[in-house]
Write an enzyme that holds these catalytic residues in place. Structure first.
Site, short mmCIF file in Angstrom:
data_model
loop_
_atom_site.label_atom_id
_atom_site.label_comp_id
_atom_site.label_asym_id
_atom_site.label_seq_id
_atom_site.Cartn_x
_atom_site.Cartn_y
_atom_site.Cartn_z
N GLU B 60 0.81 -1.22 0.00
CA GLU B 60 0.00 0.00 0.00
C GLU B 60 0.84 1.27 0.00
O GLU B 60 0.48 2.27 -0.62
CB GLU B 60 -0.94 0.02 1.21
CG GLU B 60 -2.13 -0.94 1.11
CD GLU B 60 -1.77 -2.37 1.47
OE1 GLU B 60 -0.61 -2.62 1.87
OE2 GLU B 60 -2.65 -3.25 1.35
N PHE B 83 -9.25 -2.16 1.56
CA PHE B 83 -10.06 -1.78 2.72
C PHE B 83 -9.52 -0.46 3.26
O PHE B 83 -8.30 -0.27 3.30
CB PHE B 83 -9.97 -2.85 3.83
CG PHE B 83 -10.72 -4.12 3.50
CD1 PHE B 83 -12.02 -4.31 3.95
CD2 PHE B 83 -10.13 -5.11 2.74
CE1 PHE B 83 -12.71 -5.48 3.64
CE2 PHE B 83 -10.81 -6.28 2.42
CZ PHE B 83 -12.11 -6.46 2.88
N ASP B 85 -9.14 0.46 6.11
CA ASP B 85 -8.23 0.18 7.23
C ASP B 85 -6.77 0.15 6.76
O ASP B 85 -5.86 0.46 7.51
CB ASP B 85 -8.57 -1.17 7.85
CG ASP B 85 -10.07 -1.31 8.09
OD1 ASP B 85 -10.48 -1.30 9.25
OD2 ASP B 85 -10.83 -1.41 7.09
N HIS B 129 -10.98 -4.59 9.25
CA HIS B 129 -11.52 -4.48 7.89
C HIS B 129 -12.86 -3.73 7.87
O HIS B 129 -13.67 -3.95 6.97
CB HIS B 129 -11.76 -5.87 7.29
CG HIS B 129 -10.53 -6.64 6.96
ND1 HIS B 129 -9.73 -7.20 7.93
CD2 HIS B 129 -9.96 -6.96 5.78
CE1 HIS B 129 -8.73 -7.84 7.34
NE2 HIS B 129 -8.83 -7.71 6.05
#
Lengths: 320, 327
Positions: B60, B83, B85, B129
């Site tokens: 990410e 997600f 998160d 999540h």
């Protein structure tokens, strides 16, 4: 046998002396409290940064670091705007909003110095992706230090760039210390370049205090990367003579160690090479040095005569 | 106009923008042949190929950092973070890099990137999540934050986000992906960022809500309407920039305000909306204290009954509206 033209050597010697004079001036300003904030000086690393930049094309791109003054001078920069930025003036590269750690000139491919260790990796990878998708033929030089080699972004960047075969040179200036901690306490290997094999890309170790070696090797490396072969990892071994930042008492290393490295001064080495190879004589080189100091003095005058940013500008340029 | 799901509307927005502008491309985990974890990018790789629909490693930080780097050098990347998160893993790239480049470089850079992510609970995916972290991003000058609550808004706002020259965090709502609605099919249908919408007109009380809570609020509002209580439902749609006018004007009209979202209450965006109201001339029109209905200050639990108990229910929304009306 000299294969580097006189023009290149002259420019290289000029930029290295400008970087040295610039940083000595900045150091002087900080010591006297004439500028605020902090700064990270790269005295001793001029060949590593400047010869690497000069081996690339003018329109190639680069990301720089918090210790980036030599890097951006290597890329080619307006010293007036640079000194003005250090002094927080409106005529500076960032209109006084960036300071020492954020010198950028996006239009000419200098995508900015970075206050976050490892923060430039992603930007360099993305810039390289643009070059590949637009098929520009340009490459990206991503500067970082030995400290940044232990950030997670280093791994993610080298992995992604290698999978996508992006035109980026990951250029680690290993100056032996991440702030105060020596690399043998932060890495279980001797060379950052050894990590290249984990990504299936070439790794090179170069003597970062030897401008001729840096330039020559980087020419070959740039050609390889421009050829669509994917990224490389280069480790330039060098040393910073001064502390990490202005508040560093340097209790973590000995004066003897610093003196040993000062004997390998990159500027003196280049000077010796130029004289021994009859490219220029001492008189010509002295003139370049004097002009470099004069250029910095002129830039200081320009900056001192420049206006501060208007207070209204504080809310400008948050959004495009 | 055509009926389609929230997910299809997002897909169509990306498809249209990628057709229109060759600089637009999508990258993220499993966005290619898999079509994205929630199926949002299904079919895009078939139309645009691997060059413009890029499956990435599970990285990410670099996906987001590379989007910033690509954006500042002339592309218009769309990043999918599976997600919401997982934006925690991309925070340096988003907060320290993308959001600040323009300002700290003196206005000489632009960073036209869109970060899409799926937020919210309700899928049994538990604590890591299911979060609604939009308030974090609202706190960062340089970012824009969008939370669409209907298929139509999802399409129009995503197209605006992609065309915007700033980094935009586009928070999709997992539990709305399959919700249907009428969506304009015109290529030039755009909803400008920073323009809210009155989803239902009313005169007795204003309810400000967005995202997943919106259908729930509208259902309660319709019920109350039948009982003689006229509820105005205001959807800001974008949290940054916020359409303050539409909220203030509605509260001036009704004199009462209930604010509803899914995110945790403490430090949440409802506090910001409440402040906008009380700092404005609407303060003088308030006939009762503002009521905030937000998620509980707990991580999202797994058990379905516990999970449901965390976010405002229809009963709680109804009770909150009646409370502000002193009924």
């Amino acid at each position: 046998m000299n294969t580097i033209s006189k023009e290149i050597l002259r420019e290289m010697y000029k930029r290295m002396n400008e970087a040295r004079a610039f940083e000595e001036k900045v150091s002087y300003f900080f010591a006297r409290g004439m500028v605020h904030g902090t700064t990270h000086l790269s005295i001793g690393q001029e060949a590593s940064a400047i010869a690497a930049c000069m081996a690339l094309n003018d329109d190639d791109l680069m990301t720089s670091t918090h210790r980036g003054h030599s890097q951006v001078i290597g890329k080619g920069i307006d010293l007036n705007k640079m000194v003005a930025e250090l002094l927080g003036k409106y005529t500076g590269y960032c209109k006084g909003k960036g300071g020492s750690m954020h010198i950028a000139d996006v239009e000419v491919g200098n995508l900015g110095a970075n206050g976050v260790v490892g923060g430039g990796h992603g930007i360099a990878v993305g810039a390289a992706l643009t070059q590949k998708m637009k098929n520009t033929g340009k490459i990206v030089l991503c500067f970082f230090g030995d400290g940044a080699a232990n950030e997670g972004s280093f791994h993610e960047a080298l992995n992604l760039a290698s999978v996508w075969k992006l035109p980026v040179i990951f250029y680690c200036e290993n100056n032996q210390y991440g702030m105060s901690v020596p690399i043998d306490k932060t890495m279980n290997i001797e060379n950052v370049a050894d990590r290249a094999s984990a990504y299936g890309i070439p790794g090179y170790i170069i003597d970062g205090n030897n401008a001729i070696e840096v330039y020559t090797k980087m020419k070959e490396i740039a050609k390889y990367v421009r050829g669509g072969n994917g990224p490389v990892l280069v480790e330039s071994k060098t040393y910073r003579w001064l502390g990490h930042s202005k508040s560093d008492a340097q209790v973590y290393r000995t004066k003897e160690e610093v003196e040993t490295w000062k004997k390998k001064c990159p500027i003196q080495q280049l000077r010796k090479y130029i004289i021994e190879n009859n490219v220029m004589d001492a008189r010509e080189l002295d003139e370049i040095e004097n002009n470099a100091r004069k250029a910095i003095e002129d830039a200081v005058i320009f900056a001192n005569n420049s206006p501060n940013p208007p207070i209204e500008s504080v809310t400008e340029d948050v959004y495009a | 106009m055509r009926e389609m799901t929230y997910k299809e509307a997002i897909n169509l927005a990306m498809r249209e923008e990628m057709r229109r502008d060759p600089d637009v491309f999508l990258m993220g985990e499993d966005v290619g042949i898999y079509g994205g974890a929630f199926g949002v990018s299904v079919g895009l790789i078939e139309e645009f190929g691997e060059e413009r629909v890029r499956d990435t490693p599970i990285s990410e930080a670099i996906i987001t950092g590379a989007a910033a780097g690509a954006a500042v050098t002339g592309m218009r990347p769309i990043v999918e973070i599976m997600f919401m998160d997982f934006t925690t893993l991309a925070m340096d790239a988003l907060v320290n890099q993308a959001a600040k480049m323009r300002y700290m470089f003196g206005g000489k850079a632009k960073v036209p990137m869109t970060l899409r992510c799926a937020g919210g609970s309700g899928t049994g995916a538990a604590a890591q999540h299911s979060q609604s972290l939009e308030a974090w991003f609202c706190h960062i000058p340089g970012l824009k934050v969008v939370v669409p609550g209907t298929p139509k808004d999802a399409k129009g706002l995503l197209k605006a986000a992609i065309r915007d020259d700033n980094p935009v965090v586009f928070v999709e709502q997992k539990t709305l992906y399959k919700e249907k609605g009428m969506v304009p099919e015109e290529d030039d249908f755009i909803i400008p960022l920073g323009v809210g919408e009155i989803k239902k007109e009313g005169k007795d009380v204003t309810v400000v809500s967005y995202g997943r809570m919106l259908p729930r609020v509208l259902k309660v509002a319709e019920e109350l309407e039948r009982e003689g209580i006229s509820v105005e439902v205001v959807d800001p749609r974008t949290l940054v920039p916020l359409d303050k006018e539409i909220i203030i004007n509605s509260v001036i009209k009704t004199g009462r305000a209930v604010l509803v979202n899914e995110a945790c209450k403490t430090g949440g965006y409802l506090g910001e909306i409440a402040s906008v109201i009380v700092e404005s001339e609407a303060f003088d029109y308030l006939d009762a204290p503002i009521v905030r209905l937000a998620g509980l200050d707990v991580p999202i639990p797994y058990n379905p009954e516990l999970e449901k108990a965390v976010v405002p229910s229809e009963e709680q929304i109804r009770a909150g509206i009646l409370k502000v009306l002193n009924r």
